[in-house]
Design an enzyme around this catalytic site. Structure first.
Site, PDB file in Angstrom:
ATOM      1  N   ARG A 199       0.695  25.326  34.534  1.00 32.19           N
ATOM      2  CA  ARG A 199       1.592  24.170  34.357  1.00 32.19           C
ATOM      3  C   ARG A 199       2.625  24.447  33.264  1.00 32.19           C
ATOM      4  NH1 ARG A 199      -0.849  24.182  38.053  1.00 32.19           N
ATOM      5  NH2 ARG A 199      -2.264  22.664  38.952  1.00 32.19           N
ATOM      6  N   SER A 210      -1.952  14.009  37.905  1.00 33.42           N
ATOM      7  CA  SER A 210      -2.867  14.334  36.802  1.00 33.42           C
ATOM      8  C   SER A 210      -2.143  14.110  35.475  1.00 33.42           C
ATOM      9  CB  SER A 210      -3.338  15.783  36.900  1.00 33.42           C
ATOM     10  OG  SER A 210      -4.036  15.988  38.109  1.00 33.42           O
ATOM     11  N   GLU A 219       0.527  15.651  30.558  1.00 34.87           N
ATOM     12  CA  GLU A 219       1.237  16.597  31.410  1.00 34.87           C
ATOM     13  C   GLU A 219       2.658  16.131  31.718  1.00 34.87           C
ATOM     14  OE1 GLU A 219       0.413  18.335  35.819  1.00 34.87           O
ATOM     15  OE2 GLU A 219      -1.242  18.529  34.415  1.00 34.87           O
TER      16      GLU A 219
END
Length: 411
Positions: free
Chosen positions: A168, A301, A402
């Site tokens: 990520r 998420s 995130e």
């Protein structure tokens, strides 16, 4: 064109009004919009599908740019695949809806991104975040990324080496942060490098490799087996739907979202949502659309899986998940599961910071923070802080969001 608010253009459905909203339809127009904002010292947000962004309820007195270019081309079409090299290059403009791109590649018989079906957002955002799921990451298929460099005021072609892809993570995303979760002073909330287009190197094949146990089980095969990419895509969409990890296609009825996704794919998504609702006994709404699924009103998420030094990982309970990983400084570390930490800290599925709060964890898993209807950014922020505090108290681990957080969850 002036949009009402970030609530109109984000999957979480929260956020304040926008002073200036621009949708460039040309490459030059996109560069000029970014350069104009920079030259005037205005706050700048370059937004894609709004699926990885949480913005405060306060007015945004800056410029929001959403790339309206959505062309997909196959430069290799004039040269058919010959011999052993079955590589096919596909170029997509940054504003292309990501799942439109995946559907296109599967339809023309290409392998490489079928496991990434259903991930909300755009092609431009995919390389910033290095999206990944079910055994694939976008990094493995990227040939090059054309960007506008806001510092040198030039265009550049970045290779995967330049992009420094990680979990990520990319050099594009890194340009926005001084440290994980801590925004940089200069290039935030838009990276130094604004994506103009992405060229992918895919494989001419109507079959793909099943690279994840959950997909293998759903398909009745073993991990590593080869299956039709169309079958893999459909199972990925089904699995994601069961977790509420698809975007809610009813959002495309909003005027602010008009034209941002191909109509045929919106209709297919609405049909899938209607089928899921029918199984649950939920009728169509009065407008003829499927009832909204509030588990999908999220940023996906919300917290990254923590990567810890070995000595800190040793303090976790024995049954905490552990995977080999690399720390930001390049030394060995241990990755654990944010979902496991959240659940074992007492924040279970459906958890709310207050009994009547309009934001909660998904009722299907603990990874997503969701807007149950009428939530504000402040409600989502309160939920995120409550979860962070619970995990910190239980395990001494700091959970890092995130999504790109603008005016909320600042460190």
């Amino acid at each position: 064109m002036t949009m009402t608010s970030f609530a109109d253009i984000t999957t979480m459905g929260v956020g304040g009004p926008i002073a200036h909203f621009i949708e460039p339809t040309t490459r030059v127009g996109l560069i000029e919009a970014v350069e104009d904002a920079d030259s005037k010292g205005l706050p700048l947000v370059v937004i894609g599908g709004g699926s990885n962004m949480l913005v405060s309820d306060e007015p945004f007195n800056g410029v929001v740019v959403r790339d309206a270019r959505r062309l997909i081309t196959v430069p290799d079409e004039a040269a058919p695949v010959e011999g052993e090299d079955r590589t096919v290059h596909v170029n997509a403009e940054a504003g292309t809806n990501w799942d439109d791109f995946v559907a296109f590649t599967v339809q023309i018989g290409l392998e490489g991104v079928e496991g990434l079906s259903g991930i909300p957002g755009t092609v431009g955002a995919s390389v910033v975040q290095n999206i990944g799921a079910y055994g694939q990451e976008v990094a493995t298929s990227v040939e090059s990324v054309e960007v506008w460099d806001r510092e040198t005021k030039t265009t550049r072609d970045l290779t995967p080496v330049d992009l420094k892809f990680g979990y990520r993570y990319s050099a594009l995303k890194a340009s926005m942060y001084e440290a994980p979760g801590k925004p940089a002073d200069r290039f935030f909330p838009t990276p130094r490098y604004v994506v103009l287009s992405v060229t992918f190197a895919l494989t001419h094949s109507a079959e793909g490799t099943v690279g994840y146990g959950q997909l293998a089980k759903a398909l009745g095969v073993e991990v590593g087996d080869r299956m039709a990419t169309k079958a893999i895509r459909e199972v990925v969409l089904k699995v994601r739907a069961a977790k509420g990890m698809l975007e809610d296609p009813t959002r495309y009825a909003l005027p602010a979202m008009d034209g941002t996704k191909r109509e045929s794919n919106i209709l297919a998504d609405l049909k899938r949502l209607a089928a899921v609702n029918e199984e649950a006994g939920i009728p169509l709404g009065g407008d003829g659309l499927p009832a909204p699924d509030h588990n999908r009103h999220s940023c996906g998420s919300f917290f990254m899986n923590p990567i810890l030094p070995a000595d800190q990982a040793d303090t976790l309970p024995e049954d905490a998940p552990r995977f080999s990983a690399t720390l930001p400084d390049g030394t060995p570390g241990v990755k654990t599961s944010a979902a496991w930490l959240i659940d074992h800290a007492g924040c279970h599925k459906g958890y709310r910071a207050a009994q009547d709060a309009p934001a909660s964890l998904s009722t299907q898993h603990t990874l997503a923070l969701t807007n149950r209807g009428g939530a504000t950014a402040a409600d989502v922020e309160a939920l995120a802080k409550s979860v962070q505090q619970a995990v910190k108290a239980a395990f001494g681990v700091d959970l890092v969001p995130e999504p790109v957080c603008v005016g909320v969850l600042t460190r």
